[in-house]
Design an enzyme around this catalytic site. Structure first.
Site, mmCIF file in Angstrom:
data_model
loop_
_atom_site.group_PDB
_atom_site.id
_atom_site.type_symbol
_atom_site.label_atom_id
_atom_site.label_comp_id
_atom_site.label_asym_id
_atom_site.label_seq_id
_atom_site.Cartn_x
_atom_site.Cartn_y
_atom_site.Cartn_z
ATOM 1 N N HIS A 1 21.267 -3.822 -11.058
ATOM 2 C CA HIS A 1 20.498 -3.186 -12.129
ATOM 3 C C HIS A 1 20.978 -1.738 -12.266
ATOM 4 C CE1 HIS A 1 17.886 -6.645 -11.316
ATOM 5 N NE2 HIS A 1 17.495 -6.498 -12.563
ATOM 6 N N LYS B 1 26.292 2.977 -6.543
ATOM 7 C CA LYS B 1 25.328 1.901 -6.320
ATOM 8 C C LYS B 1 25.794 1.060 -5.129
ATOM 9 C CE LYS B 1 22.991 -0.322 -9.228
ATOM 10 N NZ LYS B 1 21.702 0.243 -8.753
ATOM 11 N N TYR C 1 7.156 -15.470 -11.610
ATOM 12 C CA TYR C 1 8.501 -15.298 -11.060
ATOM 13 C C TYR C 1 8.357 -14.819 -9.623
ATOM 14 C CZ TYR C 1 13.244 -13.291 -10.734
ATOM 15 O OH TYR C 1 14.528 -12.968 -10.360
ATOM 16 N N TYR D 1 16.332 -11.331 -22.723
ATOM 17 C CA TYR D 1 15.385 -10.525 -21.931
ATOM 18 C C TYR D 1 16.085 -9.315 -21.314
ATOM 19 C CZ TYR D 1 12.389 -8.965 -18.157
ATOM 20 O OH TYR D 1 11.644 -8.169 -17.327
ATOM 21 N N HIS D 2 17.174 -9.566 -20.613
ATOM 22 C CA HIS D 2 17.834 -8.500 -19.875
ATOM 23 C C HIS D 2 18.550 -7.524 -20.802
ATOM 24 C CE1 HIS D 2 17.416 -12.041 -17.286
ATOM 25 N NE2 HIS D 2 17.089 -11.165 -16.371
ATOM 26 N N ASP E 1 22.710 -4.727 -5.470
ATOM 27 C CA ASP E 1 21.852 -4.490 -6.627
ATOM 28 C C ASP E 1 22.694 -4.204 -7.862
ATOM 29 O OD1 ASP E 1 19.820 -3.643 -8.397
ATOM 30 O OD2 ASP E 1 19.961 -1.578 -7.638
#
Length: 663
Positions: A542, A536, A16, A170-171, A540
């Site tokens: 996350h 935040k 990746y 996955y996330h 981003d």
């Protein structure tokens, strides 16, 4: 087995990657392919993922940081230079703007004389997990599903070798999901998408089995590789049943659980990062050992991703792990080595039963797209439980909460050798100039007409309307990422996903008892509890760390203001001023801390806000020193895993702030 017994073909091997510019990323891709990589996995930067051009104010500090900026067809041409798209299997980690990036890819192929039907690859295109975990969403759920449905309908007819969606568990695991939640929520998303396709009228019933057959998945694999093996066998069995019973697909090949994988990044540690190498190897076993549930494509993180952006050598090491497993071991010479194992069968059955119950619960809530608020709260709660187990030592992490003694690492060195890649800060200005030149040199009337057509199609969700054709036409005309997304923002509007932090509050009552006593005393002395703004900035998305800080701070007695992701510096300063907070906590994991934090500090001072500022994220030590020199009170990185210690710091900081405040 004899020497003449044929080995199974290995999975597609990817890394990746992508950063800085399309040209720099192209060089990286060609080097990786020369080293034996067999597929591409493109990482796009945050402006590209969230629909902004490099010169957009929202993109400031983010261009080229966590991926490659692709603003127009010229960038796609540079990205794929000397790479034969008709022969390549290309995976694009892109969601809210998936239709646009696929449009650019198709337009580039057509410019090269390659028919779309020859293209093979994947667009991630799972917006539900963006709402729940990764945060690069733009539009509300309904319009987002529309974009996904249109992409699926177009590719099944015109790009039949393409996987139009990669449903991503996955996330979910990265956001704290248990194996049961990971299976159930991913399958619920796939069901929501397929039901949406069926309702749309854009696919003939005779084409629907082919639609089902193009659904792929992108999963996670933790270090508990026995449980992960059983999870993949559960996924395989449950998907086969859903395809057969819910959708009436008779062909077993079209019911196959087709998945790619990146093994766990959540478990990578900043402390003793060399331990991440055996972790990655063991996590790889969970998705390769069982032949009947083996991954079809794989990409592995690098050992130093908890420290920063990996270098080419670090990515090569991860590729070599795959190659050693595939070509040196005897794994691919045998059938399924777990067939008949009572242990594996029992654990798989247990996961299937629990995941079926969780899936039924989600369906009762109206499905994945309708249950986003509840699913987000459940994931935050699961993540809180995980973090608490690590803090208390119940869940052991070598080098973090056990076996912490260590000799100096030759990998990280003494600071003289950079062990992560840093993106040149001049890249952003270069990309701004590039997109300005691109716009100046194109046929403006043709672009305007293409944008008008795109909006007209977006406003008509009938069976005949498909956004993909208009998107590809805009790509050919010279439109940009920001223009495509901007046109659809005008039609669809934008979305603010739930934070879910209420779901995790109350899990640390006994552990934080002494701190609660201090915050209550501070409230009694000064007229109110200490106030923390968790913010935040930038693009981003996350948010796991920010959410867990907000949860822990509430448990410690703080009044917490947390308004979600992607706040502008102006919004952060206004909230700090209006809420009269004691502390501003900034969370940044995209590498844009050196641009965004000083800007916010200056704005706070100009606004007369005296709150202390702390910063958390993947921040190298030298950057942390610079930020402290500019006035940041504390910097926290992944090595600061104890939320109790962080809360002790914040309570002490709030006490000092209140003591220094007149009146």
């Amino acid at each position: 087995m004899g020497q003449d017994t044929p080995r199974d073909a290995p999975w597609v091997m990817r890394t990746y990657s992508g950063h800085s510019t399309a040209r720099a990323s192209n060089e990286l891709y060609r080097n990786n392919l020369a080293k034996g990589q067999t597929g591409l996995s493109i990482a796009f930067d945050l402006p590209t993922q969230t629909g902004y051009d490099p010169d957009s104010p929202e993109a400031a500090g983010e261009v080229g940081k966590v991926g490659v900026p692709v603003a127009h067809r010229g960038h796609m041409e540079q990205l794929m230079d000397q790479i034969p798209v008709a022969e390549m299997n290309t995976s694009m980690t892109i969601n809210a703007t998936a239709a646009w990036l696929l449009g650019l890819y198709v337009a580039h192929a057509e410019d090269q004389g390659v028919a779309p039907r020859l293209l093979a690859g994947t667009t991630q295109n799972d917006i539900v997990k963006e709402y729940l975990s990764r945060g690069t969403y733009i539009f509300p759920p309904g319009p987002s599903l529309r974009l996904t449905v249109d992409t699926i309908a177009y590719t099944v007819r015109h790009v039949p070798r393409w996987n139009p969606i990669n449903v991503c568990s996955y996330h979910l695991q990265e956001a704290g999901a248990t194996p049961v939640q990971e299976v159930a929520y991913a399958l619920a998303t796939a069901i929501g998408v397929l039901d949406g396709v069926r309702r749309s009228g854009k696919i003939d019933p005779s084409e629907f089995p082919a639609v089902v057959g193009r659904i792929s998945f992108f999963v996670n694999s933790s270090v508990r590789f026995v449980e992960e093996t059983c999870k993949m066998r559960a996924f395989t069995a449950m998907w086969d049943r859903i395809c057969a019973e819910r959708y009436g697909v008779d062909d077993p090949k079209l019911r196959r659980f087709r998945y790619g994988v990146q093994v766990n990044s959540l478990g990578l540690t900043e402390q003793q990062p060399e331990n991440n190498v055996p972790r990655i190897v063991l996590e790889t076993l969970g998705v390769t050992l069982s032949k009947s549930a083996r991954a079809r494509a794989m990409q592995l993180p690098a050992w130093n991703e908890a420290l920063g952006l990996p270098r080419p050598w670090d990515q090569q090491w991860s590729l070599r792990i795959q190659q050693i497993l595939a070509f040196e071991t005897d794994l691919l010479e045998y059938g399924d080595i777990f067939e008949g194992s009572k242990v594996i069968e029992a654990k798989t059955a247990e996961l299937i039963e629990a995941a079926n119950a969780e899936l039924a619960d989600v369906e009762a809530l109206g499905g994945a797209f309708a249950a986003i608020d509840e699913l987000k709260a459940r994931l935050v709660r699961s993540q809180s439980d995980r973090v608490r187990r690590i803090e208390t030592g119940e869940q052991r992490v070598v080098g973090v909460n056990s076996f912490t003694e260590t000799a100096p690492s030759p990998l990280t060195g003494d600071g003289e050798i950079e062990n992560v890649l840093k993106v040149d800060h001049r890249i952003e200005a270069e990309q701004i100039a590039d997109v300005e030149r691109w716009r100046a040199d194109r046929d403006q009337a043709r672009v305007r007409q293409a944008l008008d057509t795109l909006q007209q199609v977006a406003e008509d969700d009938g069976p005949a309307g498909n956004i993909m054709e208009a998107t590809i036409a805009l790509a050919h005309a010279g439109g940009t990422t920001g223009e495509w997304a901007g046109a659809l923002r005008q039609v669809f509007g934008e979305f603010r996903a739930p934070t879910g932090v209420g779901g995790g509050v109350g899990h640390r009552g006994s552990e934080l008892g002494p701190l609660v006593a201090r915050t209550r005393a501070l409230a009694a002395e000064t007229g109110g509890p200490p106030r923390l703004l968790v913010a935040k900035p930038g693009l981003d998305g996350h948010s796991n760390g920010a959410e867990q800080i907000a949860v822990a701070a509430r448990d410690a007695g703080f009044e917490v203001i947390y308004q979600g992701i992607r706040l502008t510096p102006e919004q952060i300063v206004a909230a700090a001023r209006d809420e009269d907070v004691d502390i501003v906590g900034l969370s940044i994991l995209s590498g844009s801390h050196m641009e965004l934090v000083p800007d916010i500090l200056d704005r706070l001072r100009s606004a007369g806000v005296g709150a202390a500022v702390v910063v958390g994220g993947i921040i190298p030590p030298d950057d942390a020193e610079i930020l402290r020199g500019k006035g940041v009170a504390s910097v926290y990185t992944p090595k600061d895993y104890s939320f109790e210690l962080i809360m002790e710091d914040l309570v002490a900081l709030a006490e000092r702030q209140r003591a220094a405040t007149p009146g």
